[in-house]
Design a protein around this motif. Sequence first.
Motif, PDB file in Angstrom:
ATOM      1  N   TYR A  42       0.842  -1.200   0.000  1.00  0.00           N
ATOM      2  CA  TYR A  42       0.000   0.000   0.000  1.00  0.00           C
ATOM      3  C   TYR A  42       0.873   1.244   0.000  1.00  0.00           C
ATOM      4  O   TYR A  42       2.103   1.180   0.137  1.00  0.00           O
ATOM      5  CB  TYR A  42      -0.958  -0.004   1.186  1.00  0.00           C
ATOM      6  N   ILE A  43       0.226   2.411  -0.167  1.00  0.00           N
ATOM      7  CA  ILE A  43       0.921   3.688  -0.203  1.00  0.00           C
ATOM      8  C   ILE A  43       0.220   4.661   0.740  1.00  0.00           C
ATOM      9  O   ILE A  43      -1.008   4.793   0.720  1.00  0.00           O
ATOM     10  CB  ILE A  43       0.954   4.266  -1.632  1.00  0.00           C
ATOM     11  N   LEU A  44       1.022   5.330   1.546  1.00  0.00           N
ATOM     12  CA  LEU A  44       0.540   6.369   2.453  1.00  0.00           C
ATOM     13  C   LEU A  44       0.907   7.746   1.899  1.00  0.00           C
ATOM     14  O   LEU A  44       1.793   7.878   1.051  1.00  0.00           O
ATOM     15  CB  LEU A  44       1.172   6.215   3.831  1.00  0.00           C
ATOM     16  N   ARG A  45       0.248   8.754   2.408  1.00  0.00           N
ATOM     17  CA  ARG A  45       0.618  10.137   2.098  1.00  0.00           C
ATOM     18  C   ARG A  45       0.913  10.857   3.402  1.00  0.00           C
ATOM     19  O   ARG A  45       0.206  10.713   4.398  1.00  0.00           O
ATOM     20  CB  ARG A  45      -0.512  10.849   1.349  1.00  0.00           C
ATOM     21  N   THR A  46       1.977  11.656   3.383  1.00  0.00           N
ATOM     22  CA  THR A  46       2.307  12.504   4.516  1.00  0.00           C
ATOM     23  C   THR A  46       2.428  13.934   4.014  1.00  0.00           C
ATOM     24  O   THR A  46       3.131  14.208   3.039  1.00  0.00           O
ATOM     25  CB  THR A  46       3.614  12.060   5.208  1.00  0.00           C
ATOM     26  N   ASP A  47       1.706  14.857   4.653  1.00  0.00           N
ATOM     27  CA  ASP A  47       1.682  16.255   4.224  1.00  0.00           C
ATOM     28  C   ASP A  47       2.780  17.053   4.932  1.00  0.00           C
ATOM     29  O   ASP A  47       3.132  16.777   6.087  1.00  0.00           O
ATOM     30  CB  ASP A  47       0.317  16.871   4.500  1.00  0.00           C
ATOM     31  N   TYR A  48       3.289  18.045   4.227  1.00  0.00           N
ATOM     32  CA  TYR A  48       4.411  18.827   4.736  1.00  0.00           C
ATOM     33  C   TYR A  48       3.922  20.057   5.498  1.00  0.00           C
ATOM     34  O   TYR A  48       3.075  20.816   5.003  1.00  0.00           O
ATOM     35  CB  TYR A  48       5.299  19.261   3.574  1.00  0.00           C
ATOM     36  N   ASN A  49       4.438  20.238   6.681  1.00  0.00           N
ATOM     37  CA  ASN A  49       4.161  21.420   7.489  1.00  0.00           C
ATOM     38  C   ASN A  49       5.251  22.450   7.187  1.00  0.00           C
ATOM     39  O   ASN A  49       6.396  22.311   7.630  1.00  0.00           O
ATOM     40  CB  ASN A  49       4.149  21.055   8.976  1.00  0.00           C
ATOM     41  N   TRP A  50       4.895  23.475   6.424  1.00  0.00           N
ATOM     42  CA  TRP A  50       5.897  24.442   5.989  1.00  0.00           C
ATOM     43  C   TRP A  50       6.415  25.296   7.141  1.00  0.00           C
ATOM     44  O   TRP A  50       7.579  25.744   7.114  1.00  0.00           O
ATOM     45  CB  TRP A  50       5.319  25.327   4.884  1.00  0.00           C
ATOM     46  N   ASP A  51       5.598  25.515   8.140  1.00  0.00           N
ATOM     47  CA  ASP A  51       6.058  26.311   9.289  1.00  0.00           C
ATOM     48  C   ASP A  51       7.117  25.555  10.083  1.00  0.00           C
ATOM     49  O   ASP A  51       8.131  26.131  10.504  1.00  0.00           O
ATOM     50  CB  ASP A  51       4.880  26.673  10.182  1.00  0.00           C
TER      51      ASP A  51
END
Length: 477
Positions: A335-344
């Motif tokens: 499977y594939i997960l997604r992780t979002d980037y916290n720019w702060d």
Amino acid sequence: MRMKNFITKGRGTIHFIMLAFFVFSFASCSDDDPVQTTPPYDPSKPIVVSDFTPKTGGVGQRLVIYGENFGNDPELIRVFIGGQEAIVIGVNGESLYCLVPEKAYDGTIEIYMGDRPEPLAVGSEVFAYERKMVVSTLAGFRNDRDDQGWINGHFDDAAGFREPAFMKFDPLNPDHLYVSYDHGPGIYLINFADSTVTQHLTSSAGNWWRIRSLDFSIDGEYMIVSHDQWDPNGISTSIMSRANGFKDPQILTTSRACNGASVHPVNGEMYFNGYEKGEFYRFDVMNSKPIIGDAGLGTKDYETLFLVQDNGWEFNVQIHPSGNYAYIVVVNQHYILRTDYNWDEQRFSQPYLVCGEPRVGGWEDGVGSKARLRNPYQGVFVKNPDYAGEADEYDFYFTEQHNHDLRILTPEGKVTTFAGRGSSSINPDPWGYVEGDLRQEARFDQPTGLAYNEAEKAFYVMDHQNRRLRKIALEDE
């Protein structure tokens, strides 16, 4: 035990069910009238090409040509389209059925009979040939004994490509494609400028034995490779400088069982993993000792951001070109997960499922958890012109080692099959070595490494059980 692969390179694979159907369709006799009524070709009369349908198409397109005096023998009549010989399936006096050959670019239709060197009829209208994406072979071969070894040299002579691989283009030199091999002899360079394959660096040069991935620093001046081994104080990532030809490996981080390392394309920090507990690490590579000297970060100066699922999770990180998010490709759990980037905070956040289902392997196109994957391996982000102006303009193409294919993952989580698992009439197996149409013909055998050249709109696939480097692109003229 799996039977030996079916191997073919031609695009003239005849589907036997279709062949039987069209031979029957073109036959001019029946159970009630067993005497053939279609006359044979008459050399005293001209052959005429009056029409054909469809008017346009690509390689493998089914084409019916109408006219006069075609005869009744598909072994005698020969059809050329754009100077390339077509496969004639059936003929019935005033019509014939054939398959459009590859590279039939100018579209002129010519009819020959037997061994006569000149055409006996030329169509007044040309077939509008459409180039399409096909699978071909760039380099490599596999002999019957599979003992061809590793051979440096021109694409026509090179051999090897025999272990799971990870590939990356040099961001400052698009003619250079670097390949790392898991359990292989080191790092190889595929040089498109002189069409050669050479060993760039041996595994022993970096004290490696399982190189799992490679990437480049944000400025392109350093190459970073990940290394899989079981010592918590052993090498997990190494770094090499362009100034020294990427041949001066230094230890970057130490940890156990790293399966991949990737650099953020905007802020430049590195993310890598640990197999043992599913660790997701962050390391400020541009402030490390190999780059800035003794004042820099040491081999243990990384932080753990989160854990992925459970123990024994083999995964690598594929970061979107914008840096807004990354896919965590879980190789051994499908499977594939997604992780979002916290720019702060300049770090990735806790991941969530995008497609597939943990621990459930299979092959099924679908959306999100309805899709089924089997050993996804390496992926690339490719800009889709249909998404122009949208928040995310990229699809994610990825290989699947044990589904023997390439898949596409859209930003909305829809998974479709892009290439491979074709030629179903040969046998029911999805693997093999077949070139041609992406889905109708092409087959791979455990593809792993994947790279994309934006300028030529071409994919490069490491087809490791076939011991070949494959290419997916528009047909060459």
